[in-house]
Design a protein around this motif. Structure first.
Motif, PDB file in Angstrom:
ATOM      1  N   ARG A   4       0.717  -1.048   0.017  1.00 24.28           N
ATOM      2  CA  ARG A   4      -0.109  -0.044  -0.149  1.00 24.28           C
ATOM      3  C   ARG A   4       0.799   1.202  -0.015  1.00 24.28           C
ATOM      4  N   GLN A   5       0.247   2.279  -0.179  1.00 27.90           N
ATOM      5  CA  GLN A   5       1.082   3.616  -0.439  1.00 27.90           C
ATOM      6  C   GLN A   5       2.103   3.590   1.015  1.00 27.90           C
ATOM      7  N   GLY A   6       3.215   4.233   0.688  1.00 25.75           N
ATOM      8  CA  GLY A   6       4.203   4.436   1.687  1.00 25.75           C
ATOM      9  C   GLY A   6       5.027   2.987   1.713  1.00 25.75           C
ATOM     10  N   ALA A   7       4.717   1.982   1.015  1.00 22.86           N
ATOM     11  CA  ALA A   7       5.707   0.841   1.019  1.00 22.86           C
ATOM     12  C   ALA A   7       7.047   0.925   0.059  1.00 22.86           C
ATOM     13  N   THR A   8       7.998   0.431   0.321  1.00 29.65           N
ATOM     14  CA  THR A   8       9.248   0.424  -0.523  1.00 29.65           C
ATOM     15  C   THR A   8       9.931  -0.790  -0.650  1.00 29.65           C
ATOM     16  N   ARG A  23       9.192   3.178  -4.461  1.00 27.71           N
ATOM     17  CA  ARG A  23       8.725   3.915  -3.451  1.00 27.71           C
ATOM     18  C   ARG A  23       7.221   3.992  -3.744  1.00 27.71           C
ATOM     19  N   GLY A  64       4.202   5.720  -3.831  1.00 20.18           N
ATOM     20  CA  GLY A  64       3.722   7.163  -3.799  1.00 20.18           C
ATOM     21  C   GLY A  64       2.360   6.993  -4.358  1.00 20.18           C
ATOM     22  N   ALA A  65       1.903   8.589  -4.411  1.00 19.25           N
ATOM     23  CA  ALA A  65       0.503   8.786  -4.720  1.00 19.25           C
ATOM     24  C   ALA A  65       0.218   8.267  -6.364  1.00 19.25           C
ATOM     25  N   ALA A  92      -0.259   4.646  -6.571  1.00 22.67           N
ATOM     26  CA  ALA A  92      -1.552   4.355  -5.724  1.00 22.67           C
ATOM     27  C   ALA A  92      -2.632   4.549  -7.110  1.00 22.67           C
TER      28      ALA A  92
END
Length: 644
Positions: free
Chosen positions: A452-456, A486, A488-489, A492
């Motif tokens: 999900r957003q924020g994962a790396t 990364r 990010g938006a 997503a």
């Protein structure tokens, strides 16, 4: 008819194309060639004089239905393709691969598109139709598109919504590679976004707005207005600054009439390809003017009257005189060379190239045409791309122009130059994606992780690469993500659009269902292009054989050696003439930089340990990924540095 997949980068050979009249009778039954093309056919249509009279009560065009089917792809039906007498039109059909999860029942369903009349021919507001445009998800198997006939005029066209020609922020006007079009009103969240090449968007709008039979000056004035309207929306970020993820809509209550999947009139496409980077502005201003316009009969506005341009053209007015009649005497047509997809080959040199010419610009075109023919094999090979425009180059240019619906004259003018550059960029982008996927390492099975957003991390890189790869075939999936690991938006948003269009919960979270669908679509694309090597299972490498010591030949003189990229990854263990060309390029660079590697390479066509070390040294020196694999990026750098 031109049938392709992967954003027009791969033709669909052997597709069956059936043309029927409105009574269902088969008129033509054709099969596409190696370039995905069928020959032009003649169809009946009413007297073209009817398209020149805004008051005509008779229908000024005829309509036909076209069915396209090919093994491994979902079939397509396109209803109500408009034909105008005395003009030539082509129908681009983009096919989607069958998903591996499709049942036989799903495979037999059809994608359907509906083309309506052009706005200039309409006596009602086409916005009534657009509210009902609903391209369903790919497993629902229905593409519904209402297409107006050529020349249809908008009723209450919303070209009056937007900023007039006031100065905007001072920056260069960018001519984009693609336009993201929202297929509905801005507030319709169920409408799909599609990503369309800029020139194709302009030609589509022109074919949906006006009749191709209008006088040349009228057509050019209208297309200048269409280009400028589009650039104004992009320059002012009219929608994106308001939180929307698209550049423009196809709602005539707000923007221009774009019909996804419609047929394009040849003369309108030729003009669009020629003047796509020319826009209207006020003298002393840099920004594109807001070129509001309407049909001038069923709807009127403060801007340009489309039918009024016909009257003025018949009076002998030029395109700029027509535009000044509606927008004021202080407007001018400006050309922007800030074209987003221009590659190192550079901008159009300003002079057409033809049989008998000899210069470095001809050589650029020869090298690009030879690379393009790897995907479109009906384009003849130019055996000696040395910059001389001989009969072989003339034949290749004409074949390219036929395939990509340009005027077939064998001359490389601005329209042909820009189209060659665009297609070359597309096919090399596909090769770059293949190389990038191999470097990242796409596993044979979906990862067992939830993202999900924020994962790396590397799983995010794999996700980003898959979305970019899928976006080349499915234009409603946003691509061009930076593969940086990364989440990010942007990633997503691309995930949500993928989920929404493939029948998943659009939450932007990549769990087992989304991973499985991503792999399902990815594998289906691989299966539909058997000539491309699979990404997840690299071909077995032959054993490395160290050649016996040989006396190296004298190094080649620097410069003047520009072999085209062969179209596949070159790595240790391979033997070929392309390996020999790569070794020659490495030796050429070493002449300029003797400390790059020692000793000079034997140009024997064998990719052994010494060649691997030389490739790695070159990649390290010039800031490339040091993997010892020569893909399109490393190859282009070798050619550039050899000829520096």
């Amino acid at each position: 008819m031109h049938v392709s997949t992967a954003g027009d980068n791969y033709p669909v050979k052997g597709a069956r194309v059936v043309t029927r009249d409105k009574g269902g009778r088969i008129l033509f039954d054709q099969v596409t060639d190696a370039n995905g093309d069928t020959p032009y056919v003649e169809l009946e249509a009413p007297n073209p004089d009817l398209t020149l009279n805004p008051e005509t009560a008779s229908r000024s065009y005829s309509t036909y239905d076209v069915e396209i089917s090919a093994q491994g792809f979902h079939p397509v039906i396109i209803h109500d393709v408009e034909i105008v007498a005395g003009t030539r039109a082509y129908l681009p059909a983009f096919m989607h691969p069958n998903l591996q999860s499709d049942t036989q029942q799903n495979i037999t369903r059809l994608f359907r598109r509906y083309i309506g009349p052009p706005l200039a021919a309409m006596q009602h507001d086409p916005e009534d139709n657009l509210d009902h445009v609903d391209e369903q998800d790919i497993d629902g198997d229905f593409d519904h598109v209402d297409i107006p006939p050529p020349g249809a005029v908008r009723g209450g066209h919303a070209h009056q919504v937007g900023p007039p020609g006031q100065p905007g922020p001072v920056r260069q006007v960018l001519i984009p590679t693609y336009v993201t079009v929202h297929l509905g009103r801005p507030d319709n969240r169920n409408a799909r976004n599609v990503r369309v090449p800029f020139v194709e968007y302009i030609a589509n709008v022109a074919s949906s707005e006006i009749f191709p039979t209008w006088p040349e000056a009228s057509l050019r004035a209208n297309i200048h207005a269409i280009v400028t309207f589009t650039l104004n929306r992009i320059y002012t970020e009219w929608y994106r600054s308001r939180g929307f993820n698209f550049d423009i809509t196809n709602s005539t209550a707000f923007d221009q009439y774009y019909v996804h999947g419609r047929n394009i009139f040849q003369n309108l496409h030729n003009i669009a390809a020629e003047i796509f980077n020319q826009y209207v502005r006020r003298q002393g201003f840099s920004n594109p003017f807001f070129t509001s316009y309407c049909n001038g009969t069923t709807s009127r506005c403060a801007g340009m009257s489309q039918w009024g341009t016909v009257t003025l053209a018949n009076q002998g007015r030029t395109p700029i005189e027509i535009l000044r009649n509606f927008y004021g005497q202080d407007i001018e047509i400006n050309t922007s060379n800030n074209i987003q997809d221009v590659r190192p080959q550079g901008l159009y040199p300003g002079t057409p190239m033809r049989l008998g010419d000899s210069n470095r610009y001809v050589q650029h075109m020869q090298l690009m045409l030879n690379r393009i023919r790897q995907n479109f094999p009906a384009i003849p090979l130019i055996p000696n791309p040395n910059g001389y425009f001989g009969p072989e180059t003339d034949a290749a240019v004409r074949a390219f122009q036929r395939t990509f619906n340009l005027g077939v004259d064998g001359v490389i003018g601005p329209a042909t130059w820009n189209r060659i550059t665009q297609i070359w960029g597309g096919v090399t982008r596909m090769a770059e994606l293949d190389a990038e996927g191999t470097r990242i390492g796409i596993p044979a099975n979906p990862p067992n992780v939830v993202l999900r957003q924020g994962a790396t991390g590397n799983n995010v890189r794999q996700l980003q690469w898959l979305l970019n790869y899928i976006s080349t075939v499915y234009e409603f999936v946003p691509g061009d993500l930076i593969v940086d690991g990364r989440f990010g938006a942007g990633t997503a948003n691309s995930v949500r659009e993928f989920q929404r269009n493939f029948g998943l919960t659009a939450d932007g979270v990549v769990g087992p269902a989304t991973w499985n669908k991503l792999y399902d679509v990815f594998r289906s694309i691989e299966a539909s292009n058997p000539e491309r090597p699979p990404i997840t299972t690299p071909p077995p490498q032959p054993p490395v054989v160290t050649p016996p010591p040989v006396t190296p030949p004298p190094p080649p003189p620097p410069g003047g050696f520009q072999p085209p990229y062969p179209g596949y990854l070159i790595r240790q263990g391979q033997r070929s003439d392309n390996v020999r060309s790569m070794q020659r390029l490495l030796n050429c660079v070493r002449q300029r930089i003797p400390t790059l590697f020692t000793p000079p390479l034997a140009e024997d066509g064998v990719f052994g340990p010494l060649t691997l070390a030389a490739v790695r040294a070159f990649q390290s020196r010039f800031g490339l990924a040091v993997d010892g694999i020569v893909g399109p990026i490393t190859w282009a750098a070798l050619v550039r540095e050899c000829n520096a």
